[in-house]
Design a protein around this motif. Structure first.
Motif, PDB file in Angstrom:
ATOM      1  N   UNK A  82       0.784  -0.964  -0.164  1.00 51.21           N
ATOM      2  CA  UNK A  82      -0.180  -0.023   0.190  1.00 51.21           C
ATOM      3  C   UNK A  82       0.968   1.698   0.149  1.00 51.21           C
ATOM      4  N   UNK A  83       1.776   1.139   0.898  1.00 51.95           N
ATOM      5  CA  UNK A  83       2.661   2.120   0.814  1.00 51.95           C
ATOM      6  C   UNK A  83       3.495   2.629  -0.545  1.00 51.95           C
ATOM      7  N   UNK A  84       4.292   1.441  -1.349  1.00 50.22           N
ATOM      8  CA  UNK A  84       4.816   1.473  -1.976  1.00 50.22           C
ATOM      9  C   UNK A  84       3.508   2.107  -3.725  1.00 50.22           C
ATOM     10  N   UNK A  85       2.451   2.259  -3.429  1.00 52.13           N
ATOM     11  CA  UNK A  85       1.463   2.191  -4.534  1.00 52.13           C
ATOM     12  C   UNK A  85       0.961   3.296  -4.596  1.00 52.13           C
ATOM     13  N   UNK A  86       1.938   4.546  -3.313  1.00 47.89           N
ATOM     14  CA  UNK A  86       1.805   5.832  -3.529  1.00 47.89           C
ATOM     15  C   UNK A  86       0.319   6.510  -2.994  1.00 47.89           C
ATOM     16  N   UNK A  87      -0.706   5.435  -2.936  1.00 43.58           N
ATOM     17  CA  UNK A  87      -1.821   6.345  -2.072  1.00 43.58           C
ATOM     18  C   UNK A  87      -2.137   6.011  -1.181  1.00 43.58           C
ATOM     19  N   UNK A  97      -1.069   3.087  -9.990  1.00 43.18           N
ATOM     20  CA  UNK A  97      -0.421   2.285  -8.292  1.00 43.18           C
ATOM     21  C   UNK A  97      -0.039   1.037  -8.658  1.00 43.18           C
ATOM     22  N   UNK A  98      -0.371  -0.191  -9.795  1.00 42.93           N
ATOM     23  CA  UNK A  98      -0.139  -1.503  -9.501  1.00 42.93           C
ATOM     24  C   UNK A  98       0.483  -1.753 -10.667  1.00 42.93           C
ATOM     25  N   UNK A  99       1.216  -0.969 -11.074  1.00 41.67           N
ATOM     26  CA  UNK A  99       3.170  -0.270 -11.783  1.00 41.67           C
ATOM     27  C   UNK A  99       3.647  -0.264 -10.611  1.00 41.67           C
ATOM     28  N   UNK A 109       3.332  -0.555  -7.146  1.00 40.13           N
ATOM     29  CA  UNK A 109       2.657  -1.990  -5.847  1.00 40.13           C
ATOM     30  C   UNK A 109       4.385  -2.993  -6.919  1.00 40.13           C
ATOM     31  N   UNK A 110       4.377  -3.691  -7.993  1.00 39.15           N
ATOM     32  CA  UNK A 110       4.548  -4.064  -8.868  1.00 39.15           C
ATOM     33  C   UNK A 110       6.192  -4.061  -8.454  1.00 39.15           C
ATOM     34  N   UNK A 111       6.732  -2.345  -8.652  1.00 41.53           N
ATOM     35  CA  UNK A 111       7.700  -2.605  -9.131  1.00 41.53           C
ATOM     36  C   UNK A 111       8.928  -2.659  -7.828  1.00 41.53           C
ATOM     37  N   UNK A 112       8.033  -1.701  -7.054  1.00 42.28           N
ATOM     38  CA  UNK A 112       8.712  -1.402  -5.182  1.00 42.28           C
ATOM     39  C   UNK A 112       8.449  -2.169  -4.249  1.00 42.28           C
ATOM     40  N   UNK A 113       6.693  -2.090  -4.232  1.00 46.47           N
ATOM     41  CA  UNK A 113       6.462  -3.832  -3.360  1.00 46.47           C
ATOM     42  C   UNK A 113       7.296  -4.885  -3.884  1.00 46.47           C
ATOM     43  N   UNK A 114       7.580  -4.737  -4.316  1.00 45.94           N
ATOM     44  CA  UNK A 114       7.559  -6.717  -5.790  1.00 45.94           C
ATOM     45  C   UNK A 114       6.431  -7.732  -5.444  1.00 45.94           C
ATOM     46  N   UNK A 115       5.581  -7.179  -5.488  1.00 39.20           N
ATOM     47  CA  UNK A 115       4.438  -8.230  -5.360  1.00 39.20           C
ATOM     48  C   UNK A 115       4.015  -8.077  -7.219  1.00 39.20           C
ATOM     49  N   UNK A 116       3.794  -9.803  -6.974  1.00 39.99           N
ATOM     50  CA  UNK A 116       2.690 -10.100  -8.155  1.00 39.99           C
ATOM     51  C   UNK A 116       1.701 -11.084  -7.774  1.00 39.99           C
ATOM     52  N   UNK A 117       0.212 -10.560  -7.861  1.00 39.21           N
ATOM     53  CA  UNK A 117      -0.474 -11.777  -7.703  1.00 39.21           C
ATOM     54  C   UNK A 117      -0.335 -12.966  -7.783  1.00 39.21           C
TER      55      UNK A 117
END
Length: 183
Positions: free
Chosen positions: A18-23, A156-158, A160-168
């Protein structure tokens, strides 16, 4: 997003995403329950989040702002039973943040938010009565409540993918939603 509980406890992975999303602040505001993190997660995740803030050249850590403004509440163990459950869960999960999240949620009858498949399976077995949410469920809720544009959502999703290193994971119920937005 219908939350049957008064509170939802965010695990560290969700906080980071959520932090990585920027929002973060806007997403938390859209959640129809009181949003909580455990003291264990707060203490351990501040360093990871500070790194994220520095990498994004941000001046303010949104995580700290959320706590300071009261949008995000920090909960610590308030009984020996919670602490004992935490120790038992930690020996099985091998992760203090997830163990603290589940122990507090279980004893207080609060919902949980996590993206960790192992933790989700564990929570479903140990506390099947509790609702479990994911980062994507919270992002989708925010997008619907606030009528977020596809461009903002994609960004936001990008992030999360980049900074949060998350992929469902492959079986995630919102995987197709994620994939369609990132096309």
């Amino acid at each position: 997003m219908e939350i049957k509980n008064s509170h939802v406890v965010l695990d560290a992975c969700c906080v980071l995403n959520l932090c990585a999303s920027g929002h973060l602040l806007k997403i938390i505001q859209s959640i129809p329950a009181k949003v909580v993190i455990t003291e264990v997660v707060r203490a351990r995740e501040l360093l990871t989040l500070q790194r994220l803030v520095n990498e994004n050249n941000q001046d303010i850590n949104p995580f700290e702002s959320a706590i300071e403004t009261g949008l995000l509440t920090v909960a610590d163990f308030n009984s020996e039973a919670e602490e004992e459950t935490f120790v038992n869960y930690a020996s099985q999960l091998r992760d203090d943040g997830e163990s603290a999240t589940c122990a507090i949620a279980m004893h207080r009858d609060w919902a949980i938010a996590t993206d960790d498949k192992k933790a989700i399976a564990f929570f479903q077995q140990e506390a099947p009565h509790l609702q479990i949410f994911s980062t994507l469920a919270m992002i989708k809720n925010w997008s619907e409540v606030e009528n977020i544009s596809k461009e903002t959502l994609r960004s936001s999703l990008n992030a999360i993918k980049t900074w949060g290193r998350y992929i469902p994971h492959r079986g995630h119920p919102l995987l197709h939603w994620w994939e369609n937005l990132l096309r």
